[in-house]
Write a protein that holds these residues in place. Structure first.
Motif, PDB file in Angstrom:
ATOM      1  N   GLY A 183       0.498  -1.510  -0.126  1.00  0.00           N
ATOM      2  CA  GLY A 183       0.453  -0.156   0.118  1.00  0.00           C
ATOM      3  C   GLY A 183       0.583   1.230   0.180  1.00  0.00           C
ATOM      4  N   VAL A 184       2.230   0.966   0.264  1.00  0.00           N
ATOM      5  CA  VAL A 184       3.023   1.934  -0.014  1.00  0.00           C
ATOM      6  C   VAL A 184       3.530   2.606  -0.864  1.00  0.00           C
ATOM      7  CG1 VAL A 184       3.800   1.853   2.766  1.00  0.00           C
ATOM      8  CG2 VAL A 184       5.135   1.263   1.158  1.00  0.00           C
ATOM      9  N   PRO A 185       3.873   4.234  -1.447  1.00  0.00           N
ATOM     10  CA  PRO A 185       4.916   4.185  -2.862  1.00  0.00           C
ATOM     11  C   PRO A 185       6.095   2.900  -3.335  1.00  0.00           C
ATOM     12  CG  PRO A 185       4.410   6.191  -2.181  1.00  0.00           C
ATOM     13  CD  PRO A 185       4.215   4.638  -0.803  1.00  0.00           C
ATOM     14  N   LYS A 186       6.598   2.727  -4.633  1.00  0.00           N
ATOM     15  CA  LYS A 186       7.290   1.898  -4.094  1.00  0.00           C
ATOM     16  C   LYS A 186       8.792   2.782  -4.512  1.00  0.00           C
ATOM     17  CE  LYS A 186       5.980  -1.372  -6.882  1.00  0.00           C
ATOM     18  NZ  LYS A 186       5.544  -3.024  -6.742  1.00  0.00           N
ATOM     19  N   HIS A 187       8.958   3.511  -3.791  1.00  0.00           N
ATOM     20  CA  HIS A 187       9.970   4.341  -3.664  1.00  0.00           C
ATOM     21  C   HIS A 187       9.866   3.960  -2.352  1.00  0.00           C
ATOM     22  CE1 HIS A 187       8.997   7.728  -1.090  1.00  0.00           C
ATOM     23  NE2 HIS A 187       7.971   7.904  -2.228  1.00  0.00           N
ATOM     24  N   GLN A 188       9.065   3.803  -1.383  1.00  0.00           N
ATOM     25  CA  GLN A 188       9.133   3.414  -0.157  1.00  0.00           C
ATOM     26  C   GLN A 188       9.439   2.191   0.382  1.00  0.00           C
ATOM     27  OE1 GLN A 188       6.063   5.639   2.677  1.00  0.00           O
ATOM     28  NE2 GLN A 188       6.263   4.659   3.425  1.00  0.00           N
ATOM     29  N   TRP A 222      13.193 -10.210  -1.928  1.00  0.00           N
ATOM     30  CA  TRP A 222      11.947 -10.673  -2.868  1.00  0.00           C
ATOM     31  C   TRP A 222      11.947  -8.938  -3.062  1.00  0.00           C
ATOM     32  CZ3 TRP A 222       7.009  -8.964  -1.889  1.00  0.00           C
ATOM     33  CH2 TRP A 222       6.077  -9.236  -3.057  1.00  0.00           C
ATOM     34  N   ARG A 223      11.824  -7.826  -1.897  1.00  0.00           N
ATOM     35  CA  ARG A 223      11.706  -6.578  -2.647  1.00  0.00           C
ATOM     36  C   ARG A 223      12.343  -6.249  -3.002  1.00  0.00           C
ATOM     37  NH1 ARG A 223       5.602  -5.099  -2.262  1.00  0.00           N
ATOM     38  NH2 ARG A 223       5.819  -6.113  -0.449  1.00  0.00           N
ATOM     39  N   LEU A 224      13.664  -5.647  -2.979  1.00  0.00           N
ATOM     40  CA  LEU A 224      14.923  -5.253  -3.515  1.00  0.00           C
ATOM     41  C   LEU A 224      15.647  -5.945  -4.959  1.00  0.00           C
ATOM     42  CD1 LEU A 224      17.104  -4.378  -0.287  1.00  0.00           C
ATOM     43  CD2 LEU A 224      15.732  -2.577  -2.138  1.00  0.00           C
ATOM     44  N   TYR A 225      14.967  -7.238  -5.017  1.00  0.00           N
ATOM     45  CA  TYR A 225      15.107  -7.528  -5.835  1.00  0.00           C
ATOM     46  C   TYR A 225      14.862  -9.192  -6.773  1.00  0.00           C
ATOM     47  CZ  TYR A 225      19.803  -5.374  -4.408  1.00  0.00           C
ATOM     48  OH  TYR A 225      20.806  -5.182  -3.754  1.00  0.00           O
ATOM     49  N   VAL A 488      14.611   8.456  -7.313  1.00  0.00           N
ATOM     50  CA  VAL A 488      15.382   8.279  -8.908  1.00  0.00           C
ATOM     51  C   VAL A 488      16.244   7.030  -9.155  1.00  0.00           C
ATOM     52  CG1 VAL A 488      15.043   8.729 -11.326  1.00  0.00           C
ATOM     53  CG2 VAL A 488      13.305   9.611  -9.106  1.00  0.00           C
ATOM     54  N   GLU A 489      17.279   7.569  -8.374  1.00  0.00           N
ATOM     55  CA  GLU A 489      18.793   6.932  -8.839  1.00  0.00           C
ATOM     56  C   GLU A 489      18.496   5.999  -7.999  1.00  0.00           C
ATOM     57  OE1 GLU A 489      20.862  11.560  -9.010  1.00  0.00           O
ATOM     58  OE2 GLU A 489      21.831  10.077  -7.388  1.00  0.00           O
ATOM     59  N   LEU A 490      18.503   5.799  -7.219  1.00  0.00           N
ATOM     60  CA  LEU A 490      18.418   4.604  -5.776  1.00  0.00           C
ATOM     61  C   LEU A 490      17.569   3.692  -6.826  1.00  0.00           C
ATOM     62  CD1 LEU A 490      19.930   2.458  -3.394  1.00  0.00           C
ATOM     63  CD2 LEU A 490      17.176   3.565  -2.300  1.00  0.00           C
ATOM     64  N   LYS A 491      16.425   4.045  -6.900  1.00  0.00           N
ATOM     65  CA  LYS A 491      15.846   2.869  -8.050  1.00  0.00           C
ATOM     66  C   LYS A 491      16.196   2.106  -9.246  1.00  0.00           C
ATOM     67  CE  LYS A 491      11.702   2.435 -10.814  1.00  0.00           C
ATOM     68  NZ  LYS A 491      12.153   2.040 -11.809  1.00  0.00           N
ATOM     69  N   ALA A 492      17.289   3.191  -9.570  1.00  0.00           N
ATOM     70  CA  ALA A 492      18.140   2.726 -11.036  1.00  0.00           C
ATOM     71  C   ALA A 492      19.473   1.511 -10.988  1.00  0.00           C
ATOM     72  CB  ALA A 492      18.855   3.787 -11.549  1.00  0.00           C
ATOM     73  N   LYS A 493      19.926   1.848  -9.522  1.00  0.00           N
ATOM     74  CA  LYS A 493      20.824   1.208  -9.360  1.00  0.00           C
ATOM     75  C   LYS A 493      20.375  -0.049  -8.749  1.00  0.00           C
ATOM     76  CE  LYS A 493      24.132   5.431  -8.693  1.00  0.00           C
ATOM     77  NZ  LYS A 493      24.834   6.190  -7.922  1.00  0.00           N
ATOM     78  N   LEU A 494      19.745  -0.272  -7.785  1.00  0.00           N
ATOM     79  CA  LEU A 494      18.797  -1.648  -7.595  1.00  0.00           C
ATOM     80  C   LEU A 494      18.584  -2.095  -8.709  1.00  0.00           C
ATOM     81  CD1 LEU A 494      17.336  -0.226  -4.296  1.00  0.00           C
ATOM     82  CD2 LEU A 494      18.941  -1.496  -4.528  1.00  0.00           C
ATOM     83  N   GLU A 495      18.004  -2.076 -10.159  1.00  0.00           N
ATOM     84  CA  GLU A 495      17.152  -2.838 -10.866  1.00  0.00           C
ATOM     85  C   GLU A 495      19.140  -3.205 -11.552  1.00  0.00           C
ATOM     86  OE1 GLU A 495      13.316   0.053 -11.338  1.00  0.00           O
ATOM     87  OE2 GLU A 495      14.413  -0.081 -12.567  1.00  0.00           O
TER      88      GLU A 495
END
Length: 532
Positions: A183-188, A222-225, A488-495
């Protein structure tokens, strides 16, 4: 755990049993029944050494304060979650102050109870726990947890600077939060999961809550990768049914053999045999971080044998148990480790052995080795406890996870300070371009104009403003915009890292093993899990 497309809800059925069927407000009799039902369920779980009359009084006050406040929050879901957290704390043998603080913390997080209310009803002890647990909760937001040195320093600071009960309280609440992230935003979701992986899962290991630590690791993995998780889950799931059946059969056979042994009958009052199956995150570490081949991951299956020793030499009883096991299954001598004769540096004592559970003959089913840990009850009790003066060392041992986690600054040959400065410059420049009137804030009108330029509309601008406007003043400051950029940057690096891990695991786990141990997994299920 649910599939990658649905909400993850991993509920302990025993803990869930504490939460009664919620009743609407209005009926005094029904509300009293609800209060007493919860109270009785929690006090039955509390250990004898903490279940005193003063403890019961404190718990009753906490329930009277929290139940009315939580009943209407989130349609009653906040109440159910608070009671499950309380039950998990009781199962960890926490005292009434911790359990009461856990219930009220949920009410405080829901905005239904203030700290002043809590202190007035529960007293200074529980209020101090609440304050410290809130400090532990907020501590990761003040550092870059993706930086290993910063995360390590934070873990040390938490373990040395706070009541260990406040740490355990926050761990229980974090586990509940990880189960309800959809229920929370993806970045959170990513931020919370990274904090859990780098800070809270190692802390759980350090305070002796190993099962909680593993669950936190798997949920954050599971959430991060998600792609890497799908690969590992697919591999383990292909063996899980057979391996769990083997574990159940082996447990029964071993209990019968131990009970029938003449020597053990005179020295051991009882036996407890527990089976376990390897966690997803632990398997990923062995395959990716340690560079092992799938057939070299030997501890997918595991059993722990605990001897209620009553007479004679405890070490000898463990050795005799090993001899009984060798008579049942094929022993692997090279993997025997006697930590009773030679305890580990932290005092850990146990006899570790490995047995081959493959079926005999060239056509027999090949299985991974099973690790068996043998110890007396006294040794097990010692292994389950973590004294505060060794917590720092234990946390560091537990923290050897993904040391190459991407930091928020660019680390490709640029010093950290220089990278941070350059990054800040880029964020500031972008902010100034969007702040067209130069007043130091991005207004709703300016954000709407940007959305229209990008082919979106006013509703998208309103949704984005709600997401980024942390102080709800109707505009974006440079700090709020910078936080968005970092997300945004963290999201890209994790992906990027997830893609890297996925390829490593795909190459390892899709190879056909001639023994039949490793099955061939095709891409369709992985794609389904990732896109679900």
């Amino acid at each position: 755990m649910a599939s990658a497309g649905g909400e993850v809800v991993v509920v302990d059925p025993a803990a869930a049993a504490v939460a009664p069927r919620l009743t609407p407000a209005g009926s005094g009799g029904r509300l009293m029944a609800e209060l007493l039902g919860v109270f009785n369920g929690l006090t039955e779980r509390m250990g004898d050494d903490v279940a005193t009359s003063s403890s019961w009084t404190l718990l009753f006050h906490a329930l009277k304060l929290a139940l009315p406040a939580l009943r209407d929050a989130a349609g009653g879901r906040s109440l159910s979650r608070a009671l499950i957290v309380a039950a998990s704390l009781a199962d960890l043998q926490m005292d009434a102050e911790v359990i009461s603080a856990g219930i009220v913390r949920q009410a405080m997080d829901a905005g239904a109870v203030t700290m002043a209310d809590a202190e007035a009803q529960l007293g200074p002890g529980a209020a101090a726990l609440l304050r410290e647990s809130l400090d532990v909760k907020n501590a990761p937001s003040r550092v870059d947890v993706a930086d290993e040195e910063a995360a390590s320093a934070l873990r040390n600071r938490i373990l040395s600077g706070y009541d260990v009960r406040a740490v355990i309280l926050e761990l229980a609440i974090r586990l509940d939060a990880m189960k309800h992230l959809d229920g929370v935003p993806k970045h959170q979701q990513r931020t919370t999961s990274l904090e859990v992986l780098k800070v809270f899962a190692p802390l759980a290991h350090a305070v002796g809550a190993g099962a909680l630590s593993k669950e936190l690791e798997d949920l954050s993995f599971w959430r991060l990768y998600p792609q890497a998780y799908a690969q590992v889950d697919q591999w383990l799931s292909g063996q899980e049914d057979d391996c769990k059946r083997v574990l159940a059969t082996c447990k029964d056979d071993l209990l019968q053999a131990l009970a029938a042994d003449d020597e053990l009958r005179h020295t051991v009052a009882g036996f407890d045999v527990k089976g376990r199956y390897k966690s997803r995150f632990s398997a990923m570490k062995k395959l990716v971080k340690d560079g092992r081949r799938p057939e070299d991951v030997h501890d997918i299956l595991g059993m722990r044998v605990i001897l209620d020793h009553r007479a004679g030499d405890g070490h000898r009883a463990c050795i005799r148990t090993h001899e009984v096991i060798k008579g049942m299954w094929k022993d692997v001598p090279a993997r025997t480790k006697d930590y009773i004769a030679r305890p580990k540096g932290d005092g850990y004592r146990s006899l570790h052995i490995a047995v081959d559970m493959s079926e005999p003959g060239p056509e027999g089913k090949k299985r991974p080795l099973m690790e068996v840990q043998i110890r007396t009850k006294e040794m097990n009790d010692a292994a389950a406890k973590r004294l505060k003066d060794i917590m720092l060392a234990a946390a560091e041992v537990a923290a050897q996870h993904l040391r190459d986690e991407p930091a928020t600054g660019d680390q490709t040959g640029v010093p950290a300070a220089a990278a941070a400065a350059a990054n800040a410059g880029n964020i500031e420049r972008a902010f100034r371009l969007l702040d067209k009137n130069g007043d130091g804030r991005i207004s709703m009108e300016e954000l709407t104009e940007l959305m229209e330029d990008l082919g979106a509309g006013g509703k998208d601008a309103e949704e984005l403003m709600r997401l980024l406007d942390d102080n709800n003043d109707g505009s974006l400051s440079s700090d709020e915009f910078a936080l968005f950029q970092k997300r945004v940057e963290l999201k890209a690096k994790l992906e990027d890292r997830d893609d890297e891990y996925k390829e490593i695991l795909k190459q390892k786990l899709q190879k056909v093993d001639d023994t039949g141990l490793i099955h061939v997994y095709r891409k369709n299920l992985s794609d389904k899990l990732v896109s679900g």
